[in-house]
Design a protein around this motif. Structure first.
Motif, PDB file in Angstrom:
ATOM      1  N   GLU A   1     -38.611 -51.485 -39.337  1.00  0.00           N
ATOM      2  CA  GLU A   1     -38.939 -50.082 -39.031  1.00  0.00           C
ATOM      3  C   GLU A   1     -38.380 -49.594 -37.686  1.00  0.00           C
ATOM      4  OE1 GLU A   1     -40.115 -48.140 -41.259  1.00  0.00           O
ATOM      5  OE2 GLU A   1     -40.587 -49.743 -42.683  1.00  0.00           O
ATOM      6  N   ILE A   2     -37.819 -50.490 -36.889  1.00  0.00           N
ATOM      7  CA  ILE A   2     -37.244 -50.054 -35.615  1.00  0.00           C
ATOM      8  C   ILE A   2     -36.077 -49.080 -35.811  1.00  0.00           C
ATOM      9  CG2 ILE A   2     -35.710 -50.906 -33.778  1.00  0.00           C
ATOM     10  CD1 ILE A   2     -38.530 -50.846 -32.842  1.00  0.00           C
ATOM     11  N   PRO A   3     -35.137 -49.335 -36.736  1.00  0.00           N
ATOM     12  CA  PRO A   3     -34.043 -48.371 -36.912  1.00  0.00           C
ATOM     13  C   PRO A   3     -34.529 -46.955 -37.232  1.00  0.00           C
ATOM     14  CG  PRO A   3     -33.485 -50.428 -37.981  1.00  0.00           C
ATOM     15  CD  PRO A   3     -34.922 -50.545 -37.562  1.00  0.00           C
ATOM     16  N   THR A   4     -35.509 -46.841 -38.099  1.00  0.00           N
ATOM     17  CA  THR A   4     -36.071 -45.526 -38.435  1.00  0.00           C
ATOM     18  C   THR A   4     -36.708 -44.880 -37.217  1.00  0.00           C
ATOM     19  OG1 THR A   4     -36.496 -46.214 -40.714  1.00  0.00           O
ATOM     20  CG2 THR A   4     -37.726 -44.315 -39.908  1.00  0.00           C
ATOM     21  N   CYS A   5     -37.443 -45.676 -36.453  1.00  0.00           N
ATOM     22  CA  CYS A   5     -38.111 -45.182 -35.250  1.00  0.00           C
ATOM     23  C   CYS A   5     -37.091 -44.691 -34.220  1.00  0.00           C
ATOM     24  CB  CYS A   5     -38.975 -46.293 -34.667  1.00  0.00           C
ATOM     25  SG  CYS A   5     -39.841 -45.847 -33.169  1.00  0.00           S
ATOM     26  N   VAL A   6     -36.042 -45.468 -34.009  1.00  0.00           N
ATOM     27  CA  VAL A   6     -35.001 -45.105 -33.046  1.00  0.00           C
ATOM     28  C   VAL A   6     -34.335 -43.783 -33.443  1.00  0.00           C
ATOM     29  CG1 VAL A   6     -32.688 -45.755 -32.259  1.00  0.00           C
ATOM     30  CG2 VAL A   6     -34.542 -47.429 -32.203  1.00  0.00           C
ATOM     31  N   LYS A   7     -34.039 -43.635 -34.712  1.00  0.00           N
ATOM     32  CA  LYS A   7     -33.405 -42.405 -35.204  1.00  0.00           C
ATOM     33  C   LYS A   7     -34.317 -41.198 -34.987  1.00  0.00           C
ATOM     34  CE  LYS A   7     -30.792 -44.981 -38.659  1.00  0.00           C
ATOM     35  NZ  LYS A   7     -30.672 -45.332 -40.108  1.00  0.00           N
ATOM     36  N   GLN A   8     -35.606 -41.374 -35.243  1.00  0.00           N
ATOM     37  CA  GLN A   8     -36.562 -40.277 -35.048  1.00  0.00           C
ATOM     38  C   GLN A   8     -36.643 -39.868 -33.585  1.00  0.00           C
ATOM     39  OE1 GLN A   8     -40.076 -42.057 -36.925  1.00  0.00           O
ATOM     40  NE2 GLN A   8     -39.935 -40.570 -38.590  1.00  0.00           N
ATOM     41  N   LEU A   9     -36.684 -40.838 -32.701  1.00  0.00           N
ATOM     42  CA  LEU A   9     -36.759 -40.539 -31.273  1.00  0.00           C
ATOM     43  C   LEU A   9     -35.502 -39.815 -30.795  1.00  0.00           C
ATOM     44  CD1 LEU A   9     -38.348 -43.863 -29.955  1.00  0.00           C
ATOM     45  CD2 LEU A   9     -39.461 -41.638 -30.169  1.00  0.00           C
ATOM     46  N   LYS A  10     -34.356 -40.256 -31.293  1.00  0.00           N
ATOM     47  CA  LYS A  10     -33.100 -39.599 -30.918  1.00  0.00           C
ATOM     48  C   LYS A  10     -33.074 -38.162 -31.424  1.00  0.00           C
ATOM     49  CE  LYS A  10     -29.175 -39.890 -28.813  1.00  0.00           C
ATOM     50  NZ  LYS A  10     -29.133 -40.124 -27.358  1.00  0.00           N
ATOM     51  N   ASN A  11     -33.571 -37.950 -32.627  1.00  0.00           N
ATOM     52  CA  ASN A  11     -33.614 -36.606 -33.200  1.00  0.00           C
ATOM     53  C   ASN A  11     -34.558 -35.682 -32.430  1.00  0.00           C
ATOM     54  OD1 ASN A  11     -31.756 -37.156 -35.214  1.00  0.00           O
ATOM     55  ND2 ASN A  11     -33.303 -37.734 -36.713  1.00  0.00           N
ATOM     56  N   LYS A  12     -35.517 -36.274 -31.735  1.00  0.00           N
ATOM     57  CA  LYS A  12     -36.442 -35.484 -30.933  1.00  0.00           C
ATOM     58  C   LYS A  12     -35.833 -35.093 -29.587  1.00  0.00           C
ATOM     59  CE  LYS A  12     -40.804 -37.238 -32.861  1.00  0.00           C
ATOM     60  NZ  LYS A  12     -41.527 -35.950 -33.049  1.00  0.00           N
ATOM     61  N   GLY A  13     -34.621 -35.580 -29.317  1.00  0.00           N
ATOM     62  CA  GLY A  13     -33.915 -35.178 -28.106  1.00  0.00           C
ATOM     63  C   GLY A  13     -34.022 -36.126 -26.930  1.00  0.00           C
ATOM     64  N   TYR A  14     -34.636 -37.295 -27.139  1.00  0.00           N
ATOM     65  CA  TYR A  14     -34.758 -38.253 -26.040  1.00  0.00           C
ATOM     66  C   TYR A  14     -33.425 -38.957 -25.776  1.00  0.00           C
ATOM     67  CZ  TYR A  14     -39.855 -37.926 -26.552  1.00  0.00           C
ATOM     68  OH  TYR A  14     -41.146 -37.477 -26.611  1.00  0.00           O
ATOM     69  N   THR A  15     -33.202 -39.314 -24.527  1.00  0.00           N
ATOM     70  CA  THR A  15     -32.121 -40.219 -24.162  1.00  0.00           C
ATOM     71  C   THR A  15     -32.649 -41.640 -24.334  1.00  0.00           C
ATOM     72  OG1 THR A  15     -31.134 -38.679 -22.574  1.00  0.00           O
ATOM     73  CG2 THR A  15     -30.637 -41.021 -22.288  1.00  0.00           C
ATOM     74  N   LEU A  16     -31.925 -42.463 -25.070  1.00  0.00           N
ATOM     75  CA  LEU A  16     -32.383 -43.827 -25.352  1.00  0.00           C
ATOM     76  C   LEU A  16     -31.475 -44.838 -24.670  1.00  0.00           C
ATOM     77  CD1 LEU A  16     -33.168 -43.610 -29.194  1.00  0.00           C
ATOM     78  CD2 LEU A  16     -34.656 -43.058 -27.253  1.00  0.00           C
ATOM     79  N   GLY A  17     -32.092 -45.880 -24.119  1.00  0.00           N
ATOM     80  CA  GLY A  17     -31.320 -46.920 -23.456  1.00  0.00           C
ATOM     81  C   GLY A  17     -31.921 -48.288 -23.676  1.00  0.00           C
ATOM     82  N   ILE A  18     -31.223 -49.300 -23.183  1.00  0.00           N
ATOM     83  CA  ILE A  18     -31.656 -50.692 -23.307  1.00  0.00           C
ATOM     84  C   ILE A  18     -31.510 -51.373 -21.944  1.00  0.00           C
ATOM     85  CG2 ILE A  18     -31.110 -52.957 -24.317  1.00  0.00           C
ATOM     86  CD1 ILE A  18     -30.084 -51.438 -26.796  1.00  0.00           C
TER      87      ILE A  18
END
Length: 227
Positions: free
Chosen positions: A87-104
């Motif tokens: 479920e992480i890939p789905t979660c990551v996509k949703q967060l990106k669609n919400k406009g967040y900047t994502l990093g590692i």
């Protein structure tokens, strides 16, 4: 006053690397002179912090950097077989669609992380990867990121599966979400008092939505008082 950047730990948080790490660590135990771990002992180790785990293994502190280097190198050969946490890939996509900047932020090798993300078509969702070789120095990486990205602590949240992730966030004065699907147990994580503790990736969306709402609500109150 809004949350802008969401940063993930890699091993155990995004990528299901637990079994691979155990296999690699056991294969190197004789060479570096520490105790291998059997299946029965693995559950006990989930309750130990990274420092306690090192004490338990009886490995010389001088050997740790060399062990970590070898583990990263060996992991490179297993990257193609590793899967994301469910479920992480789905979660990551949703967060990106919400406009967040994502990093590692990770102590793993950047090549390993990039290969993994590309293998699972996740590279397009992450804006940056920060790596560091030190076992207990993630707070230094977080502080460097905040400075380079010109971020305030309330604009940033860190997500990790180990007690050292929580401690690094606290040292950096940023909020932290502990996740129980990785290396450390929920009991071990709870002792470090993360800002949030979750058991499933789907909970991330709710937690972050509520956190964002509370930040905006606080900003609204401040603006009202100053008008």
């Amino acid at each position: 006053m809004t949350l802008k950047v969401i940063v993930f730990d890699f091993d155990g948080t995004l990528a299901d690397t637990y079994e691979a790490f155990i296999t690699i660590a056991n294969s190197l135990s004789e060479e570096f002179g520490y105790k291998p771990v059997d299946e029965q002992e693995q559950e006990k180790l989930k309750n130990l912090s990274a420092r306690d785990l090192i004490k338990h293994s009886e490995i010389s502190p001088l050997k740790i950097p060399f062990v970590l280097k070898r583990v990263k190198s060996e992991l490179n050969h297993k990257i193609k077989d590793l899967e994301p946490i469910k479920e992480i890939p789905t979660c990551v996509k949703q967060l990106k669609n919400k406009g967040y900047t994502l990093g590692i932020i990770t102590s793993n090798a950047e090549d390993n992380v990039i290969s993994f993300l590309q293998n699972h078509e996740l590279d397009q969702f992450f804006d940056f990867i920060y790596t560091g070789s030190t076992l207990f120095g993630k707070h230094k990486i977080i502080k460097k990121l905040l400075k380079e990205k010109q971020l305030l602590p309330h604009e940033f949240i860190y997500i990790g599966d180990e007690t050292r992730d929580i401690n690094s966030a606290k040292k950096s004065h940023v909020k932290c979400i502990g996740v129980t699907w990785g290396f450390n147990s929920s009991e071990a994580l709870a002792k470090e008092k993360p800002d949030f503790l979750i058991n499933h990736p789907n909970e991330l969306i709710t937690i972050l939505d509520n956190y964002q709402y509370n930040l905006l609500d606080n900003l609204s109150r401040v603006n009202h008082l100053t008008m």
